[in-house]
Structures are given as structure tokens and as C-alpha cells.
Design a protein around this motif. Structure first.
Motif, PDB file in Angstrom:
ATOM      1  N   ASP A   1      34.515  25.417  43.832  1.00 42.00           N
ATOM      2  CA  ASP A   1      35.254  26.673  43.792  1.00 42.00           C
ATOM      3  C   ASP A   1      35.795  26.833  42.373  1.00 42.00           C
TER       4      ASP A   1
ATOM      5  N   ARG B   1      38.406  27.907  41.242  1.00 44.84           N
ATOM      6  CA  ARG B   1      39.853  27.746  41.073  1.00 44.84           C
ATOM      7  C   ARG B   1      40.230  26.363  40.561  1.00 44.84           C
TER       8      ARG B   1
ATOM      9  N   ASP C   1      37.394  18.930  45.675  1.00 44.24           N
ATOM     10  CA  ASP C   1      36.968  19.898  46.694  1.00 44.24           C
ATOM     11  C   ASP C   1      37.671  19.707  48.032  1.00 44.24           C
TER      12      ASP C   1
ATOM     13  N   GLN D   1      40.329  22.291  49.931  1.00 53.33           N
ATOM     14  CA  GLN D   1      40.088  22.863  51.253  1.00 53.33           C
ATOM     15  C   GLN D   1      41.258  22.588  52.189  1.00 53.33           C
TER      16      GLN D   1
ATOM     17  N   ASP E   1      44.015  24.905  51.260  1.00 58.47           N
ATOM     18  CA  ASP E   1      43.700  26.240  51.773  1.00 58.47           C
ATOM     19  C   ASP E   1      44.054  26.341  53.252  1.00 58.47           C
TER      20      ASP E   1
ATOM     21  N   ASP F   1      37.989  31.823  54.330  1.00 53.15           N
ATOM     22  CA  ASP F   1      36.783  31.606  53.527  1.00 53.15           C
ATOM     23  C   ASP F   1      36.481  32.785  52.608  1.00 53.15           C
TER      24      ASP F   1
ATOM     25  N   GLY G   1      38.614  34.444  50.937  1.00 58.49           N
ATOM     26  CA  GLY G   1      39.623  34.561  49.884  1.00 58.49           C
ATOM     27  C   GLY G   1      40.874  35.296  50.297  1.00 58.49           C
TER      28      GLY G   1
END
Length: 516
Positions: free
Chosen positions: A319, A321, A358, A362, A365, A372, A374
Motif C-alpha cells: 500500500d 501509505r 503490510d 492491515q 486499518d 478495502d 479506502g
């Protein structure tokens, strides 16, 4: 130190009418307690809310696609006043879900998963295949301001939320403290601009428990049967205090002690997360592949060696970010809510040792409600708004500094080594509306026997809080020996689940001193 959500009680995407003239429920010492048969009278000005009939329909459009409810689930909206002191004024609409009883129905069981700020619609999937599902309609709800309920608390756009998470942490220098407090003011201003002070002033526990009483009546139940997890225990104990004669049965799992002030609660929670981290490190250290090594005594410094570099540069991710420091800590804490997550934490820390982030991204998030595509649920915004009206604010800088120092001491794995004895006043100190609740011991007459469930290794709502809440309520206490945050119908304990079902169905309290 940032506030830690105390109520991810139920994993996302999973959760009677009395006819006797007098209800007798076993008391603390084996005596019977007489409880009024009739619920409290309804104020005339609220009768239109209590008398409404919900229009049940498909749940399509109520939940995110990834959290779709079974076809048998039904959803509806229930109208409530925004301000109970002004029932003729603006109203809110609460999203409610239901799975019908499959057998001889006793009534409804209302379920809240915690947070505060978590959607409760998917809780109707809890206890499937049990006698509870046979005898009760299982009912979940999104509290006011949360999820599919309208209006919803709204503070940050998705790009703003991403940007806030990506910001490097501010040091506790005078300049860093000023910067952090400026960011808090800007966040609060956005909440006001997008939600309004009138609604923000009425999203707390004080209002939600009144909403719950309307739901009780609208669902056709003369008395409330309730299952609350984590922050949901605060709702349950506050409801029991305000409406003792309206309670049929309550199970409160992962308890919040209503007598604790926010500072004491945060320090108890810090110690709980350190205990969970230590348990993880000991378990991980049994393998030579453990990213924290095989010596638990070295786990904290090895962990800090992995995460401290993220202060200055994010770890690479697929990602764009990247993984920043705050998200790394959030991702780690997400895995400490239960030992089922420990293998995932090992994967995340192993990746971090290799310069990748990663898995931890996740996990962060997941904690922050990022989807997923955003976009975000309003979990974090609602969490902030609810806790800031529920709890007294820390506005004394000396208290904030001592709290930061003691927090670092209680949870060394979270100590970045940059403590100065000073700290910024947190968000709630600058919140635009006053708080509406105060810490206090609960003492109330007329309650039936309630049940509190507390887990010995619970990091977010440590065990002693459950002991204290049970004592205040005169409730039966079930002790669960484990390392999870909440357990009823989601922790794999047949011992706990069977005792809870017997209580909710037959009003039979668990054996005194039950340990599972």
C-alpha cells in the motif's frame, strides 16, 4: 498516551415477556429478591416514541457489503428524541437488526458489542444454534451517532483520516505539546462543522440508555433482557441504575467499573496490555523463530528496537501509505485483545524485522474501521465523541504529565523513551460540549440478580473491574481464565456459554464462584 478503545468486545462481522405476578430471583446470599412486575411508567411526552411500530425489512443497505447479515435477518429504524429534555425537538433514527426466535419465544435479548462506537447490527449472529437463539429474538443496534444510525458522528474525511494516521508522533517537548494540542483543536472543530454541537452534546451513555428503554418497549418486551460487552457493560449498568424495575436479566462481559475515573482506568488498562504483551512474548519465545527472541526478559527492548525507527521513517508496504509509528503500535495492540491473534502478531513483527509493514498496517486499518476501498466507518469519530461526553476531562497539566509518566511505567512495551514528565492535554480537554456523566459507585434497589463475566487476562477491561462491578450490582460473577477481551459466545468456553444460556433462559444464576 492515546486513549485505547475499551470495547472491541465482539469480533466484527460475527451477536420476555414475564407473566408471573411477582418475579423472584436468587439474591447474593441465596435470598429471593422481589422485583416490581410492572416497568416504570412512560412519560406522556415520550409516548409517541414508545408506541411506534418498527417496519422490519431486508438488512441490505444497513451494513457494509463485507458484513452482510444472513437472509433471515431483518432490520428497521426506531425514532428517538435527540434531547430527552426536548422530546418535541429534533429526532434521531436508530438502526436495529433482528434474528427471530426459532422456537417457543420468551422475548428479545438486546446485544451491544462495545466500543464505544462499534456497530452492533452483526451481533444478531452470536449464539446461533444455542437455546438462546431458540427462545429469544436476538436484537442488535447501532447506538445514536454510530454506523447506520442517523445522524452519524462525522469528523474526518477518508483522506484526512489517512493523513492524521500518517503524521509522525510529536515529542513531549513544549513545541511538540503545543503542536499536539493544536491538532486536537482542529479535529474538534471538524467534528463541530460536520456534526454540530447540538447532536455532539447528546451522544453519550446518558441518552443511549433511554434509547434502550424505548427499544425494549418497541420490541414488545415488558422488561429488558440484555447482553453487553466491554463498553456495553457501561450501558448495562447505567440502564440498571436508571430503570431497575425494567430489568429482566443482564449479562455484562468485559466490565468497565463505573466508579473509576479516566486516569485510573487508563493506567489499569496499560497494565493489562503489558500483561498481555508479556504473555504473548512468553508464548512466542518457545519458538527459535520468534521475532522477539527466546528470552522473554529481552522482549521489550527487542520490540522497541523494531518499532522505534518508525518515528523517523515508515516501513515499506505494498500500500503506498507505508507503516508509520502510530499505526504499528495500533496494529500490535489490536492483536493483544485475544490470543487468537498472536500468530498474526508474530507474522507482523517478523515482517517488520525485514523492513516491511503490510500485516501491521492491515491490523491498524481493522482497528480504525478502514475499508478495502479506502473509506472508513465512523468508529473512531464516534468513539471520540462518546467518550468525551461520558468522562470528566483532564485539564490539569500536572495530572496529564503524571498520567503519562505512570502509563509508561505500567506498560514499558509502549514507552518510546521520550517521556519528559509533561504531556499534551488530550482531545477531550478541548471538546466543544460538556461531559454528561461522572464516575460513581452504583447503588440501586430493586434489581434482579445480574451476571458479570470477567476474564483473568483481559487487557482492555482487566479482571478486577469485573469483580468491582459485580460487587456494586450484587451480581453473580463468572471468572473466565484466559487471555481474551470478552468471552461469551465468542471465546470458545462451553462452561461460560452454558451458564449464560441457563441464566438468560431460566433466570437461574450461575453457581457461586464459578470459574471456567
Amino acid at each position: 498516551m492515546a486513549a485505547v478503545r475499551s470495547g472491541c468486545g465482539v469480533p466484527a462481522g460475527v451477536l420476555a415477556v414475564l407473566t408471573a405476578a411477582t418475579v423472584l430471583v436468587a439474591g447474593c446470599a441465596g435470598e429471593a429478591r422481589e422485583q416490581p412486575d410492572q416497568p416504570a411508567p412512560i412519560p406522556a411526552e415520550l409516548s409517541r416514541f414508545y408506541d411506534q411500530i418498527p417496519a422490519w425489512e431486508s438488512c441490505a443497505g444497513y451494513t457494509d457489503p463485507g458484513e452482510a447479515l444472513p437472509p433471515a435477518a431483518q432490520c428497521a429504524r426506531i425514532e428517538v428524541p435527540v434531547d430527552y429534555a426536548d422530546p418535541a425537538g429534533p429526532t434521531a433514527r436508530l438502526a436495529v437488526s433482528r434474528m427471530r426466535a426459532t422456537g417457543d419465544k420468551i422475548g428479545s435479548v438486546l446485544i451491544n458489542p462495545g466500543g464505544p462506537g462499534m456497530s452492533g447490527l452483526s451481533t444478531v449472529m452470536l449464539a446461533g444454534g444455542t437455546e438462546l437463539a431458540d427462545r429469544f429474538d436476538r436484537v442488535g443496534f447501532d447506538p445514536r451517532g454510530v454506523g447506520a444510525s442517523t445522524p452519524a458522528v462525522d469528523c474526518l474525511t477518508p483522506p484526512e483520516a489517512d493523513a492524521e494516521r500518517a503524521e509522525p508522533p510529536t515529542p513531549n517537548s513544549p513545541e511538540g505539546i503545543a503542536e499536539a494540542e493544536t491538532e486536537n483543536r482542529e479535529y474538534a472543530d471538524r467534528c463541530v462543522a460536520r456534526t454540530g454541537t447540538e447532536f455532539l452534546a447528546h451522544v453519550g451513555t446518558r441518552e443511549v440508555i433511554q434509547d434502550m428503554d424505548i427499544m425494549r418497549a418497541v420490541l414488545g418486551d415488558r422488561k429488558l433482557t440484555y447482553l453487553g460487552y466491554s463498553y456495553g457493560t457501561r450501558l448495562g449498568s447505567a440502564y440498571a441504575e436508571k430503570f431497575p424495575g425494567n430489568v429482566r436479566a443482564m449479562v455484562l462481559d468485559g466490565a468497565i467499573d463505573p466508579s473509576q475515573d479516566p486516569v485510573a482506568e487508563s493506567l489499569r488498562q496499560a497494565a493489562g496490555f503489558q500483561k498481555a504483551f508479556d504473555a504473548y512474548a512468553a508464548d512466542c519465545g518457545r519458538s527459535p523463530e520468534c521475532p522477539l527472541g527466546t528470552d522473554p526478559a529481552q522482549a521489550v527492548p527487542r520490540f522497541r528496537a523494531l518499532v522505534d525507527p518508525l518515528w523517523n521513517a515508515p516501513a515499506a508496504t505494498t500500500d503506498p501509505r507505508g507503516l508509520g509509528y502510530d499505526d504499528a503500535i495500533t496494529g500490535v495492540q489490536q492483536t493483544l485483545y485475544g490470543d487468537d491473534f498472536w500468530p498474526v502478531l508474530t507474522i507482523g513483527l517478523t515482517e517488520l524485522a525485514q523492513g516491511r509493514g503490510d500485516t501491521l498496517l492491515q491490523l491498524a486499518d481493522m482497528y480504525n474501521g478502514r475499508r478495502d476501498d479506502g473509506t472508513y466507518s465512523n468508529l473512531t469519530d464516534a468513539f471520540d465523541a462518546i467518550r468525551c461526553v461520558d468522562d470528566p476531562r483532564v485539564t490539569d497539566r500536572a495530572v496529564a504529565g503524571r498520567q503519562d509518566t505512570e502509563y509508561r511505567r505500567a506498560a514499558p512495551f509502549l514507552d518510546d523513551g521520550r517521556g519528559t514528565g509533561a504531556a499534551p492535554l488530550e482531545l477531550c480537554a478541548q471538546w466543544p460540549v460538556p461531559n454528561t456523566s461522572r464516575p460513581h459507585d452504583i447503588s440501586v434497589e430493586g434489581l434482579p440478580r445480574l451476571v458479570v463475566v470477567s476474564t483473568t487476562g483481559d487487557p482492555a477491561t482487566p479482571y478486577q473491574a469485573g469483580v468491582d462491578l459485580a460487587d456494586q450490582l450484587g451480581a453473580a460473577l463468572i471468572t473466565h481464565e484466559g487471555d481474551s477481551h470478552t468471552v461469551v459466545f465468542n471465546g470458545g468456553s462451553t462452561c461460560v456459554d452454558d451458564a449464560v444460556v441457563r441464566y438468560l433462559v431460566d433466570l437461574e444464576p450461575p453457581a457461586e464462584g464459578l470459574r471456567c
